[in-house]
Design a protein around this motif. Structure first.
Motif, short mmCIF file in Angstrom:
data_model
loop_
_atom_site.label_atom_id
_atom_site.label_comp_id
_atom_site.label_asym_id
_atom_site.label_seq_id
_atom_site.Cartn_x
_atom_site.Cartn_y
_atom_site.Cartn_z
N ARG A 1 0.84 -1.21 0.00
CA ARG A 1 0.00 0.00 0.00
C ARG A 1 0.87 1.25 0.00
O ARG A 1 0.61 2.20 -0.74
CB ARG A 1 -0.94 0.01 1.20
N MET A 2 1.93 1.26 0.82
CA MET A 2 2.79 2.44 0.88
C MET A 2 3.53 2.64 -0.43
O MET A 2 3.68 3.77 -0.90
CB MET A 2 3.77 2.32 2.04
N ILE A 3 3.97 1.56 -1.03
CA ILE A 3 4.63 1.66 -2.34
C ILE A 3 3.66 2.27 -3.35
O ILE A 3 4.04 3.15 -4.15
CB ILE A 3 5.12 0.28 -2.80
N SER A 4 2.40 1.85 -3.32
CA SER A 4 1.40 2.37 -4.24
C SER A 4 1.19 3.87 -4.04
O SER A 4 1.10 4.64 -5.02
CB SER A 4 0.08 1.63 -4.04
N VAL A 5 1.12 4.32 -2.78
CA VAL A 5 0.91 5.74 -2.51
C VAL A 5 2.12 6.55 -2.98
O VAL A 5 1.98 7.64 -3.57
CB VAL A 5 0.64 5.96 -1.02
N ILE A 6 3.33 6.05 -2.72
CA ILE A 6 4.53 6.77 -3.15
C ILE A 6 4.56 6.91 -4.67
O ILE A 6 4.86 7.99 -5.21
CB ILE A 6 5.79 6.05 -2.63
N ARG A 7 4.25 5.84 -5.37
CA ARG A 7 4.27 5.90 -6.83
C ARG A 7 3.15 6.78 -7.37
O ARG A 7 3.31 7.47 -8.38
CB ARG A 7 4.19 4.49 -7.41
N ASP A 8 2.02 6.79 -6.69
CA ASP A 8 0.94 7.70 -7.06
C ASP A 8 1.40 9.15 -6.91
O ASP A 8 1.09 10.00 -7.75
CB ASP A 8 -0.28 7.42 -6.18
N ALA A 9 2.15 9.42 -5.84
CA ALA A 9 2.67 10.78 -5.63
C ALA A 9 3.59 11.19 -6.78
O ALA A 9 3.53 12.34 -7.26
CB ALA A 9 3.41 10.84 -4.31
N VAL A 10 4.43 10.28 -7.25
CA VAL A 10 5.30 10.59 -8.38
C VAL A 10 4.47 10.97 -9.60
O VAL A 10 4.74 11.97 -10.29
CB VAL A 10 6.23 9.40 -8.71
N GLU A 11 3.44 10.18 -9.88
CA GLU A 11 2.58 10.45 -11.03
C GLU A 11 1.88 11.79 -10.89
O GLU A 11 1.52 12.42 -11.90
CB GLU A 11 1.58 9.32 -11.21
N ARG A 12 1.65 12.23 -9.68
CA ARG A 12 0.98 13.51 -9.45
C ARG A 12 1.96 14.68 -9.40
O ARG A 12 1.57 15.81 -9.12
CB ARG A 12 0.18 13.45 -8.15
N GLY A 13 3.23 14.43 -9.65
CA GLY A 13 4.19 15.52 -9.76
C GLY A 13 5.07 15.73 -8.55
O GLY A 13 5.88 16.65 -8.53
N VAL A 14 4.96 14.90 -7.52
CA VAL A 14 5.83 15.04 -6.35
C VAL A 14 7.22 14.52 -6.70
O VAL A 14 7.36 13.42 -7.26
CB VAL A 14 5.26 14.25 -5.15
N THR A 15 8.23 15.30 -6.37
CA THR A 15 9.62 14.89 -6.65
C THR A 15 10.47 14.82 -5.40
O THR A 15 11.67 14.58 -5.48
CB THR A 15 10.29 15.86 -7.65
N PHE A 16 9.87 15.00 -4.21
CA PHE A 16 10.63 15.09 -2.97
C PHE A 16 10.04 14.12 -1.96
O PHE A 16 8.87 14.23 -1.58
CB PHE A 16 10.58 16.52 -2.44
N PHE A 17 10.86 13.16 -1.52
CA PHE A 17 10.40 12.10 -0.63
C PHE A 17 11.32 12.01 0.58
O PHE A 17 12.55 11.99 0.44
CB PHE A 17 10.35 10.77 -1.39
N ASP A 18 10.72 11.93 1.77
CA ASP A 18 11.46 11.99 3.02
C ASP A 18 11.36 10.70 3.80
O ASP A 18 10.25 10.18 4.02
CB ASP A 18 10.93 13.15 3.88
N THR A 19 12.51 10.19 4.26
CA THR A 19 12.54 8.99 5.08
C THR A 19 13.69 9.13 6.07
O THR A 19 14.27 10.20 6.22
CB THR A 19 12.69 7.72 4.20
N ALA A 20 14.02 8.05 6.80
CA ALA A 20 15.12 8.04 7.75
C ALA A 20 15.44 6.61 8.14
O ALA A 20 14.55 5.74 8.13
CB ALA A 20 14.79 8.85 9.00
N GLU A 21 16.70 6.36 8.52
CA GLU A 21 17.05 5.00 8.92
C GLU A 21 16.30 4.57 10.18
O GLU A 21 16.00 3.39 10.36
CB GLU A 21 18.56 4.89 9.16
N VAL A 22 15.95 5.51 11.05
CA VAL A 22 15.30 5.15 12.31
C VAL A 22 13.84 4.77 12.15
O VAL A 22 13.25 4.18 13.04
CB VAL A 22 15.44 6.31 13.33
N TYR A 23 13.25 5.08 11.00
CA TYR A 23 11.85 4.73 10.78
C TYR A 23 11.75 3.23 10.49
O TYR A 23 12.05 2.75 9.41
CB TYR A 23 11.25 5.51 9.61
N GLY A 24 11.35 2.50 11.47
CA GLY A 24 11.22 1.05 11.36
C GLY A 24 11.82 0.32 12.55
O GLY A 24 11.11 -0.37 13.25
N PRO A 25 13.13 0.40 12.80
CA PRO A 25 14.13 1.07 11.96
C PRO A 25 14.41 0.31 10.66
O PRO A 25 14.13 -0.87 10.56
CB PRO A 25 15.38 1.10 12.85
#
Length: 394
Positions: free
Chosen positions: A96-120
């Protein structure tokens, strides 16, 4: 009511009430384009708010506008990917998260934020897989600054050797040769910031990092870091509910030509209208620890949301769109990164890029906000906060 995030939720708030607002604001057509079904309530809802220019921008690829974070040019709104792996349960699931991220790309988003600690670590893996087909079209930001043992974060660590080790892991998980924007996630009070900047400089010279950033630094540390290596962006919490950057940090950024990336731009859902004075958060929800969301404080802070809601109605947009547009109106080098796991809310958030305010609007908004002060501190115990920390001198 007691609140837990559901699988369609995000850190910035979800629920049918927000989806219904989105529908009434004229966004239903674009939401349907990504296959999200209308709820029964949405199908019954009258068009209480007129469609606005914001609704037009939610068609695929239509965000169009860019901003500069130092020398890094990105879409005017980014996507915070943390919600796919950290802090707000239950998580949406990898696909689901992969789908949302790729949808964002198609909508013109070019900036994506993450971190090693998320999860981690797992969030970087999801972002890496999602963006692999678009690597030359997007900018990925990630962060270092913590130590780990047995898959758990054990405290801050920004020693130069640890930074370089952390970056190797991030490069592998993100499936990239270079990180577009590398932040120190929180200042390590035991390591001079000059040593941190020096390590990042080495990584830039090695072609493994392109731009340097800091998250929640103390003002003196920010100046010292920039003197050692130009800082492209500062990432701090900033929203209508948390306006502390309007003190020294935004002024320093403007003076030095540093971009600013607000995290939590929708105040963890509060500014979407999802919560009210009767909301009670479950003990496993991070928001249960935030004083501004304690019952009495939440009741008091509804006066601030009333200002947001009134202005949103006046502009013919949703409270979320108003809140994001207000942030972007403060400075042309501010790029918010709202997080979501829901395509409806992604479409809604990106609609904020088309919202504009006149000078008179901004003056009146400021006057209205002054009559609705924020109730409650940002954190429970400021003495233990990792925000605004100053690194030790060399």
């Amino acid at each position: 009511m007691t609140h837990r995030s559901d699988p369609t939720s995000s850190s910035e708030g979800t629920g049918n009430s927000r989806r219904d607002i989105l529908t009434m604001a004229g966004l239903a057509g674009s939401a349907l384009a990504v296959g999200a079904p209308l709820s029964a309530a949405a199908q019954r809802a009258p068009a209480a708010r007129p469609a606005s220019a914001a609704s037009v921008t939610t068609s695929r690829g239509a965000i169009g506008k860019t901003r500069k974070l130092g020398a890094l040019e990105v879409s005017s709104i980014g996507l915070g990917c943390m919600v796919g792996s950290a802090y707000f349960l239950p998580f949406p699931g990898r696909q689901r998260m992969i789908s949302v991220i790729r949808d964002a790309v198609e909508r013109g988003v070019t900036f994506f934020d993450t971190a090693e600690v998320y999860g981690p670590f797992t969030n970087e893996e999801v972002v890496g897989e999602a963006l692999a087909p678009f690597r030359n079209k997007v900018a990925i930001a990630t962060k270092f600054g913590f130590a780990f043992r047995d898959g758990k974060e054990t405290g801050r660590n920004s020693r130069p050797d640890h930074i370089k080790q952390a970056v190797e892991g991030s490069l592998r998980r993100l499936k990239v040769d270079a990180i577009d924007l590398l932040y120190q996630h929180r200042v390590d009070p035991d390591v001079p910031i000059e040593d941190v900047a020096g390590a990042v400089k080495d990584l830039i010279q090695a072609g493994k990092v392109k731009h340097y950033g800091l998250s929640e630094p103390g003002p003196n540390t920010l100046r010292r870091a920039h003197a050692e290596l130009p800082v492209s962006a500062v990432q701090n919490e900033y929203s209508l509910l948390e306006r502390s950057p309007e003190g020294q940090i935004l002024s320093i950024c403007e003076e030095l030509g540093i971009g600013f990336v607000p995290w939590g731009p929708l105040a963890r859902g509060f500014l979407t209208g999802r919560f009210g004075e009767g909301t009670r958060f479950a003990s496993d929800d991070w928001r249960s620890t935030i004083p501004r969301f304690f019952p009495d404080n939440m009741k008091g802070n509804m006066a601030l949301f009333a200002v947001v809601d009134a202005w949103a109605k006046r502009k013919g947009i949703t409270p979320a769109q108003f809140s994001l547009a207000w942030l972007m109106a403060q400075k042309p080098w501010i790029v918010p990164i709202p997080g979501t796991t829901d395509p409806w809310h992604l479409a809604e958030n990106l609609g904020a890029a088309a919202v504009t305010f006149s000078t008179a609007d901004l003056q009146q908004i400021a006057a209205d906000l002054a009559r609705a002060p924020v109730i409650g501190p940002r954190v429970l115990d400021p003495s233990t906060s990792a925000n605004g920390v100053e690194a030790r001198q060399r």
